[in-house]
Structures are given as C-alpha cells and as structure tokens.
Motif scaffolding. Structure first.
Motif, PDB file in Angstrom:
ATOM      1  N   PRO A 154       0.886  -1.164   0.068  1.00  0.00           N
ATOM      2  CA  PRO A 154       0.163  -0.005  -0.095  1.00  0.00           C
ATOM      3  C   PRO A 154       0.891   1.110   0.073  1.00  0.00           C
ATOM      4  O   PRO A 154       1.969   1.411   0.509  1.00  0.00           O
ATOM      5  CB  PRO A 154      -0.771  -0.171   1.273  1.00  0.00           C
ATOM      6  N   SER A 155       0.555   2.138  -0.928  1.00  0.00           N
ATOM      7  CA  SER A 155       1.551   3.553  -0.930  1.00  0.00           C
ATOM      8  C   SER A 155       0.427   4.445  -1.288  1.00  0.00           C
ATOM      9  O   SER A 155      -0.597   4.592  -1.876  1.00  0.00           O
ATOM     10  CB  SER A 155       2.571   3.158  -2.113  1.00  0.00           C
ATOM     11  N   LEU A 156       1.080   5.758  -1.090  1.00  0.00           N
ATOM     12  CA  LEU A 156       0.456   6.984  -1.457  1.00  0.00           C
ATOM     13  C   LEU A 156       0.331   7.022  -3.000  1.00  0.00           C
ATOM     14  O   LEU A 156      -0.684   7.601  -3.308  1.00  0.00           O
ATOM     15  CB  LEU A 156       1.260   8.035  -1.080  1.00  0.00           C
ATOM     16  N   TYR A 157       1.299   6.525  -3.831  1.00  0.00           N
ATOM     17  CA  TYR A 157       1.093   6.545  -5.323  1.00  0.00           C
ATOM     18  C   TYR A 157      -0.199   5.608  -5.803  1.00  0.00           C
ATOM     19  O   TYR A 157      -1.049   6.264  -6.541  1.00  0.00           O
ATOM     20  CB  TYR A 157       2.116   5.623  -5.902  1.00  0.00           C
ATOM     21  N   LEU A 158      -0.466   4.625  -5.057  1.00  0.00           N
ATOM     22  CA  LEU A 158      -1.839   3.782  -5.177  1.00  0.00           C
ATOM     23  C   LEU A 158      -3.172   4.614  -4.931  1.00  0.00           C
ATOM     24  O   LEU A 158      -4.115   4.439  -5.521  1.00  0.00           O
ATOM     25  CB  LEU A 158      -1.855   2.407  -4.689  1.00  0.00           C
ATOM     26  N   ALA A 160      -3.269   8.253  -4.890  1.00  0.00           N
ATOM     27  CA  ALA A 160      -3.407   9.557  -5.562  1.00  0.00           C
ATOM     28  C   ALA A 160      -2.554   9.432  -6.653  1.00  0.00           C
ATOM     29  O   ALA A 160      -2.858  10.691  -7.407  1.00  0.00           O
ATOM     30  CB  ALA A 160      -3.088  10.663  -4.182  1.00  0.00           C
ATOM     31  N   GLY A 161      -1.376   8.991  -6.745  1.00  0.00           N
ATOM     32  CA  GLY A 161      -0.539   8.979  -7.928  1.00  0.00           C
ATOM     33  C   GLY A 161       0.435  10.030  -7.872  1.00  0.00           C
ATOM     34  O   GLY A 161       0.204  10.840  -6.720  1.00  0.00           O
ATOM     35  N   ALA A 162       0.837  10.733  -8.959  1.00  0.00           N
ATOM     36  CA  ALA A 162       1.829  11.888  -8.973  1.00  0.00           C
ATOM     37  C   ALA A 162       2.952  12.077  -7.639  1.00  0.00           C
ATOM     38  O   ALA A 162       3.035  12.965  -7.066  1.00  0.00           O
ATOM     39  CB  ALA A 162       0.644  13.244  -8.563  1.00  0.00           C
ATOM     40  N   ILE A 163       3.523  10.825  -7.475  1.00  0.00           N
ATOM     41  CA  ILE A 163       4.293  10.643  -6.436  1.00  0.00           C
ATOM     42  C   ILE A 163       5.399   9.571  -6.684  1.00  0.00           C
ATOM     43  O   ILE A 163       5.314   8.829  -7.717  1.00  0.00           O
ATOM     44  CB  ILE A 163       3.503  10.174  -5.183  1.00  0.00           C
ATOM     45  N   HIS A 164       6.576   9.738  -6.114  1.00  0.00           N
ATOM     46  CA  HIS A 164       7.758   8.848  -6.458  1.00  0.00           C
ATOM     47  C   HIS A 164       8.126   8.090  -5.050  1.00  0.00           C
ATOM     48  O   HIS A 164       7.719   8.568  -3.973  1.00  0.00           O
ATOM     49  CB  HIS A 164       8.826   9.676  -6.814  1.00  0.00           C
ATOM     50  N   GLY A 165       8.474   6.774  -5.202  1.00  0.00           N
ATOM     51  CA  GLY A 165       8.659   6.028  -4.081  1.00  0.00           C
ATOM     52  C   GLY A 165      10.175   5.454  -4.099  1.00  0.00           C
ATOM     53  O   GLY A 165      10.707   5.172  -5.093  1.00  0.00           O
ATOM     54  N   THR A 166      10.801   5.637  -3.123  1.00  0.00           N
ATOM     55  CA  THR A 166      12.415   5.035  -2.952  1.00  0.00           C
ATOM     56  C   THR A 166      12.456   4.155  -1.746  1.00  0.00           C
ATOM     57  O   THR A 166      11.746   4.420  -0.522  1.00  0.00           O
ATOM     58  CB  THR A 166      13.378   6.228  -2.725  1.00  0.00           C
ATOM     59  N   VAL A 167      13.102   2.984  -1.891  1.00  0.00           N
ATOM     60  CA  VAL A 167      12.892   1.983  -0.858  1.00  0.00           C
ATOM     61  C   VAL A 167      14.469   1.463  -0.453  1.00  0.00           C
ATOM     62  O   VAL A 167      15.021   1.209  -1.419  1.00  0.00           O
ATOM     63  CB  VAL A 167      11.870   0.727  -1.298  1.00  0.00           C
ATOM     64  N   LEU A 168      14.727   1.655   0.758  1.00  0.00           N
ATOM     65  CA  LEU A 168      15.690   0.680   1.123  1.00  0.00           C
ATOM     66  C   LEU A 168      15.675  -0.534   1.243  1.00  0.00           C
ATOM     67  O   LEU A 168      14.749  -0.945   2.205  1.00  0.00           O
ATOM     68  CB  LEU A 168      16.383   1.697   2.448  1.00  0.00           C
ATOM     69  N   GLU A 179       8.176   7.987  -0.010  1.00  0.00           N
ATOM     70  CA  GLU A 179       7.522   8.559  -1.111  1.00  0.00           C
ATOM     71  C   GLU A 179       7.421  10.134  -1.032  1.00  0.00           C
ATOM     72  O   GLU A 179       7.560  10.836   0.142  1.00  0.00           O
ATOM     73  CB  GLU A 179       6.180   8.284  -1.221  1.00  0.00           C
ATOM     74  N   ASP A 180       7.694  10.907  -2.320  1.00  0.00           N
ATOM     75  CA  ASP A 180       7.437  12.284  -2.401  1.00  0.00           C
ATOM     76  C   ASP A 180       7.346  12.793  -3.781  1.00  0.00           C
ATOM     77  O   ASP A 180       7.390  11.996  -4.633  1.00  0.00           O
ATOM     78  CB  ASP A 180       8.662  12.891  -1.717  1.00  0.00           C
ATOM     79  N   VAL A 181       6.826  14.072  -3.886  1.00  0.00           N
ATOM     80  CA  VAL A 181       6.629  14.563  -5.294  1.00  0.00           C
ATOM     81  C   VAL A 181       7.709  14.648  -6.079  1.00  0.00           C
ATOM     82  O   VAL A 181       7.821  14.635  -7.224  1.00  0.00           O
ATOM     83  CB  VAL A 181       5.905  15.881  -5.498  1.00  0.00           C
ATOM     84  N   GLY A 182       8.897  14.460  -5.529  1.00  0.00           N
ATOM     85  CA  GLY A 182      10.042  14.527  -6.379  1.00  0.00           C
ATOM     86  C   GLY A 182      10.861  13.200  -5.911  1.00  0.00           C
ATOM     87  O   GLY A 182      10.998  13.217  -4.612  1.00  0.00           O
ATOM     88  N   ARG A 183      11.681  12.491  -6.980  1.00  0.00           N
ATOM     89  CA  ARG A 183      12.401  11.342  -6.428  1.00  0.00           C
ATOM     90  C   ARG A 183      13.513  11.694  -5.536  1.00  0.00           C
ATOM     91  O   ARG A 183      14.132  10.947  -4.769  1.00  0.00           O
ATOM     92  CB  ARG A 183      12.549  10.519  -7.590  1.00  0.00           C
ATOM     93  N   HIS A 184      14.255  12.996  -5.697  1.00  0.00           N
ATOM     94  CA  HIS A 184      15.387  13.291  -5.081  1.00  0.00           C
ATOM     95  C   HIS A 184      14.724  13.519  -3.573  1.00  0.00           C
ATOM     96  O   HIS A 184      15.791  13.253  -2.610  1.00  0.00           O
ATOM     97  CB  HIS A 184      15.990  14.437  -5.389  1.00  0.00           C
TER      98      HIS A 184
END
Length: 291
Positions: A154-158, A160-168, A179-184
């Motif tokens: 489950p994620s914010l992207y699913l 609302a979209g318009a979001i990037h995810g990064t996983v360690l 997650e955030d609006v910018g992958r950076h």
C-alpha cells in the motif's frame, strides 16, 4: 538512537498528505479524486538558510538531514545537537556542534532533472573522486522478490498518484519506504534516516520508481550504497557516472525482465526468469510511467 523496525512510510491514510478535489471526468460527469498535497519546506543549517524544497510535508527532519548530507554540508562525524521543525512556518533547522558556513557553495546552484525541481549546490561530482563502493553481492532472486513486495505494498501512489517512491532494501527485504513529489526528496529522506540512525550502507540496495538520472546515481554513490535499481529507464550520463564509480545499475525491472548497464560483476544469476512470470496488470499500471 535505535532505528524503528521496518517502517513503511508514508501512511496512505494520513489525511495531511492528500486532499479530495472535485472535477469533471471524460464523460462530463462530476468526479472526486484524491490529490497529493504539495507544500514548501525551508531548510536551515544552523543560522544559514540553505534551500526551500517542495514536498508532501511528511518527515521534514529526515528530508532536511538527508538533503544536507547528500550536499556534503553535513559530515559523517557531525554531531547533531537538534533538529527543530516549525509547522506554522514550514521550516526545519538542523543544528550541529560544528560551526558551518556554506555561502560560496550555495551560490553555485544546479537545477536537476528531478520533478518538483531538484537542486544541488556546488560541483555535482564533488565527493566522487576516489570513492570506492563495497564489492557487495546482488542475487537476481532478490531483485524479483523485492519488485513483487514493493509493487504490492500500500502506497500513496496507489491512493493518489503523482508521487515517487524510494525503498531501502537489504537482500530480498524492503526496510524503509519513502515517497514524495520529487524522487530526489524521497532519496534524501532515506539518506536522512540512515544518517540519523547510523545504518551501514555497504550491504544495501536502493530501489526507486523514477528514472536513473545522474542525480540519482550521485546521491546513491555518496550514500555508500552499491546497488541502485528502478522500474524506469536510464539517462546516458547516469550510466556513465555509475560505471566510473562502480555502482551496479539495474533498470526496467518489471516482471521477469531487467537490464543491467553498470556493475554487472555483482550479479549472481540464481533465479530462472521463466519461473518468475509477468507482472499482474495492476503492477504494470503502477509502473507505466517512465519518470
């Protein structure tokens, strides 16, 4: 400080991160959808204002610490005396025992290709000279397992979209999901978490939903993480830098497919791609963009 166990963040149910907005759909009917919030966050290092970033607003402390660490403004051995966040004025102040002054560095600014306008200060390649990443192992079975877990989490992207995810990740286990609006920004949150909780990078994998750009490669290398993987594609400069620093770069990781354009010597092919199968339609839709 002890790191909490396996936080999968942010919380898709957090009402502060999305807003319901009404509009009209393709048929002319009224529609109401969830839209990601975006707000400014001004980051100070001691008494110096460094940058204002556009962010969804969660984990401002990790975002500030990670941004400053990835810009070379925080040293590995810096003692953080306080991280103060004022929600009323959207400002976070990172305080260190060491006196800091980065006026000249801040004057030299580069706008990167990241969405929500990524920014780096000084020489983009600063800190990469002489950098040696650990000779970690990367099993293809781990890649397939990580892709399955991350794409069904489950994620914010699913929502609302318009979001990037990064996983360690470590081996075949996701550890921290940001997650955030910018992958950076998402990467900087991971970096801030690792810095705050003294998490060693040498046996980790960084997974991102965004493009494998020069900025993403540089951030990952400076964090000391030897493997960067993505559902999306590459930029030529990102590949060139990855090869120079010895970073393993995996892109277009979808279903049974992936492409390795750098650091292939770490790959251990211990899984039969034919046994993995194709992605389910839901996962394909989630990764349909190449951004």
């Amino acid at each position: 400080m002890t790191a909490p166990a396996f936080p999968i963040l942010p919380d898709p149910e957090d009402a502060r991160l999305t807003r319901r907005i009404r509009g009209i759909d393709h048929s002319g009917n009224e529609a109401e959808i969830s839209v990601v919030e975006e707000r400014p966050l001004t980051i100070f290092l001691n008494s110096q204002e460094i940058v204002t970033a556009m962010t969804i607003g969660d984990h401002p402390d990790y975002l500030a610490l990670g941004f400053l660490r990835n810009q070379g403004m925080l040293r590995r051995d810096d003692e953080i005396t306080a991280v103060d966040y004022d929600e009323d004025i959207d400002t976070v102040v990172v305080r260190t025992r060491r006196q800091t002054l980065y006026e000249e560095k801040v004057k030299k600014k580069t706008r990167t290709s990241g969405c929500a306008v990524g920014t780096v200060f000084g020489d983009m390649m600063e800190g990469l000279e002489g950098l040696t990443l650990p000779p970690a192992e990367l099993r293809t079975s781990w890649l397939y397992a990580l892709a399955r877990q991350i794409n069904t989490t489950p994620s914010l992207y699913l929502t609302a979209g318009a979001i990037h995810g990064t996983v360690l990740c470590q081996a075949d286990k996701p550890l921290i999901y940001m997650e955030d609006v910018g992958r950076h920004n998402a990467v900087d949150k991971i970096a801030g978490f690792m810095f705050r909780h003294t998490i060693p990078p040498g046996d980790k994998i960084l997974y991102t939903t965004g493009r494998l750009t020069s900025e993403m490669v540089i951030k990952t290398a400076l964090m000391g993480i030897p493997v960067l993987a993505s559902r999306s594609g590459f930029t030529a400069w990102g590949v060139e830098i990855a090869r120079e620093v010895g970073l393993t770069l995996i892109g277009r990781l979808r279903g049974q497919r992936f492409v390795c354009l750098a650091g292939e010597e770490r790959l251990v092919r211990d899984a039969d791609p034919a046994a993995v199968g194709e992605e389910p339609a839901k996962a394909r839709r989630k990764g349909a963009r190449d951004d």
